[in-house]
Write a protein that holds these residues in place. Structure first.
Motif, short mmCIF file in Angstrom:
data_model
loop_
_atom_site.label_atom_id
_atom_site.label_comp_id
_atom_site.label_asym_id
_atom_site.label_seq_id
_atom_site.Cartn_x
_atom_site.Cartn_y
_atom_site.Cartn_z
N ASP A 297 30.73 92.18 19.42
CA ASP A 297 30.26 93.45 19.96
C ASP A 297 31.05 93.92 21.18
O ASP A 297 31.85 94.87 21.09
N GLU A 345 22.79 90.40 17.11
CA GLU A 345 23.66 91.57 16.89
C GLU A 345 24.29 91.51 15.49
O GLU A 345 24.52 92.54 14.86
N HIS A 409 17.64 98.58 19.74
CA HIS A 409 17.95 98.60 21.17
C HIS A 409 17.01 99.50 21.98
O HIS A 409 16.91 99.35 23.19
N HIS A 426 19.60 89.53 26.10
CA HIS A 426 19.70 90.83 25.44
C HIS A 426 19.40 90.74 23.92
O HIS A 426 18.59 91.49 23.38
N VAL A 430 16.55 92.51 21.57
CA VAL A 430 16.96 93.36 20.45
C VAL A 430 16.27 92.88 19.16
O VAL A 430 15.88 93.70 18.31
ZN ZN Z 1 23.30 94.94 21.97
#
Ligand code: ZN
Ligand code: NAD
Length: 523
Positions: A297, A345, A409, A426, A430
């Motif tokens: 990412d 992700e 998100h 994070h 998510v």
């Molecule tokens: Zn992210």
């Protein structure tokens, strides 16, 4: 279709001392007729049904080389059975080679449809084939192909690196994905035309493991190499760290034609990338991401920046790297929790754009969590392909295309903010947000209950949270309203139109969000 799987399969079986099984022959034997005859009498459906029966029968035993039909793995059930039993090998060859070979052999009913349809089918199949466990160049002589497969299976030979192009006009670049690539970074930097001095930006944690091989590789390629460390941690993604980088660059007398190398996770990548975007009004940067999150990412797409006390990523720029080197071997030292957070992700990419990636994650999750390098390389390369595709369509985030990357998100960010960025990584937040979005999509009639369950099951198996913490829904709505995802006072959400397809909507009533969070808490 013309890849030589029977010839190569027999040769490989002989090398391994295993029996060779041709799936088509199993189908013909069970049916008591030839495949063209099955197609004629029962159509493709009849053939596919018989084929699945044959897959079920042959996968009851391990220790054999099985040559499948070209379409066999396109059925989810067949693919899952084959992956559960063994190692999938793709004999990769360009379509023209395959068509020429197939024509010379004759007798393939699906070829009757002509080259256009064949090209379409090939493209669809490649999206599954590329997720094989072993990919070999099948344009070599059959014995060389068999020998290479044997060497890969035994681990004697590494998978060659994959190169994912990221189109960005004149600033296009490539992500190199593979194992043991750090030492090659110097050569790769030369190949893209970089010269002069390299300033490696890292932190003490990552630097202790990987700065030496990277810097040796750069020096071996003739670069004069310098290093600066910024302190570890999100709280150091600041202008102060950027300043530290600028001053190290000045001390090392870096000029416009020199470059930075960001060695670390997203924090180092963002801060070093931002410093590169602004030092002397812009110098080149090579991203060498070392977390799964950074590899799939942060290092791709050109967004760089730092935080202010008032909020995250408030100061930044678009600055595409010249090169990204994603060495999956460095993930060996990444804390498990960080690896799993990065996986969120990856699951996101599958959910918004790639059902085949989702299936791969379902089948190979254990290998990922155990960090088997070829499997990690597949996952990273595929994720970068998806991000590259989305970013190419909307490089500066002006067309809304990039918005789909925000799946999970919206609520994820709100949960991170409400828990003071301390409780969740994070990716974990998510994961919770993706479940909320999936439930919203279900409410909208765009996602089936079974699909929501599939997503939840995968997240949980990966070790990710799927239920929100106890928090005040009204406070959460207030955070959402303040978030930049509001346009004209309406909340914008990325939802799913089936697994593997995203859409953006401004039609989500606030009450639904409260309802969904309650529903989710009870899951
Ligand atoms: Zn992210
Ligand atoms: N630019 C973008 O498009 C983009 C996209 C997503 C996230 N980000 C940013 O990325 C940041 C998060 O990145 P992250 O998750 O990589 O966190 P991070 O950079 O803080 O790394 C996590 C931890 O792992 C350590 N670490 C890194 N690689 C290691 C390795 N190979 N072995 C052992 N330890 C290792 C780091 O030192 C750190 O302690 C956030 O600031 C976020 O805003 C940017």
């Amino acid at each position: 279709m013309g890849a030589g799987k029977t010839t190569v399969g027999r040769l490989l079986a002989a090398r391994l001392g295993w029996p060779f099984v041709d799936l088509d022959a199993v189908v013909e034997k069970a049916a008591g007729m030839t495949i063209p005859a099955i197609f004629e009498r029962e159509g493709e459906d009849g053939f596919r049904r018989r084929e699945t029966e044959a897959v079920r029968a042959v996968t009851a035993h391990a220790g054999q080389v099985i040559a499948t039909g070209g379409g066999t793995v396109m059925r989810r059930e067949n693919l899952a059975l084959l992956r559960a039993t063994g190692t999938l090998v793709w004999l990769r060859a360009p379509l023209e080679v395959l068509l020429a070979r197939a024509r010379a052999e004759g007798g393939r009913p699906l070829l009757a449809e002509g080259d256009d349809a064949a090209a379409k089918r090939y493209a669809a199949r490649v999206s599954v084939y590329a997720l094989a466990d072993v990919v070999v160049d099948a344009t070599q002589a059959p014995d060389a192909v068999a020998a290479e497969i044997e060497a890969r299976l035994s681990g004697a030979q590494l998978e060659p690196p994959e190169m994912v192009p990221v189109p960005a006009g004149s600033r296009s670049y490539a992500v190199h994905v593979g194992a043991e690539l750090l030492a090659s970074s110097g050569r790769l930097a030369r190949e893209v035309g970089l010269g002069g001095k390299a300033l490696v930006v890292t932190n003490p944690t990552v630097g202790a493991h990987y700065a030496t091989p990277l810097m040796n590789g750069l020096a071996a390629a003739g670069f004069s190499v310098h290093r600066v460390d910024i302190p570890d941690g999100e709280e150091h993604k600041t202008l102060a760290s950027a300043e530290r980088i600028y001053r190290a660059a000045v001390a090392a007398r870096l000029e416009r034609r020199d470059f930075f190398v960001a060695l670390g996770g997203g924090v180092v990548g963002d801060a070093a990338g931002f410093a590169a975007a602004t030092y002397l009004r812009g110098v080149d940067v090579v991203q060498v991401p070392t977390t799964l999150l950074a590899q799939v990412d942060a290092s791709v797409g050109g967004k760089v920046g730092v935080n202010l006390a008032e909020g995250k990523n408030l100061v930044g720029a678009f600055h595409q790297p010249r090169l990204v080197v994603a060495d999956v071997a460095v993930l060996a030292t990444l804390p498990q929790r960080e690896l799993v957070a990065g996986l969120a992700e990856v699951i996101k990419y599958g959910a918004i754009a790639d059902p085949h990636l989702l299936a791969f994650l379902e089948d190979r999750l254990d290998d990922i969590v155990q960090r088997r390098l070829p499997v990690l390389a597949r996952v990273v390369a595929r994720s970068c392909e998806i991000k590259a595709r989305v970013v190419a369509a909307d490089e500066r985030e002006t067309r809304g295309v990039r918005e789909v990357l925000n799946f999970g998100h919206t609520i994820g960010h709100a949960i991170e903010a409400l828990t003071g960025y301390r409780r969740y990584l994070h990716g974990e937040a998510v994961a919770i947000g993706m479940v909320s979005a999936a439930l919203l999509a279900q409410r909208m009639g765009r996602l089936a209950g079974t699909e929501v369950e599939r997503l939840i099951r995968l997240l949980r198996r990966a070790g990710l949270p799927t239920t929100p913490p106890p928090l005040d829904e009204t406070a959460l709505l207030a955070v959402l309203q303040r978030d930049k995802k509001v346009r004209d006072g309406r909340l914008r959400f990325v939802l799913l139109d089936g697994l593997g397809q995203a859409f953006v909507t401004g039609e989500v009533p606030s009450q639904w969000i409260k309802d969904v969070l309650l529903e989710q808490r009870a899951l």
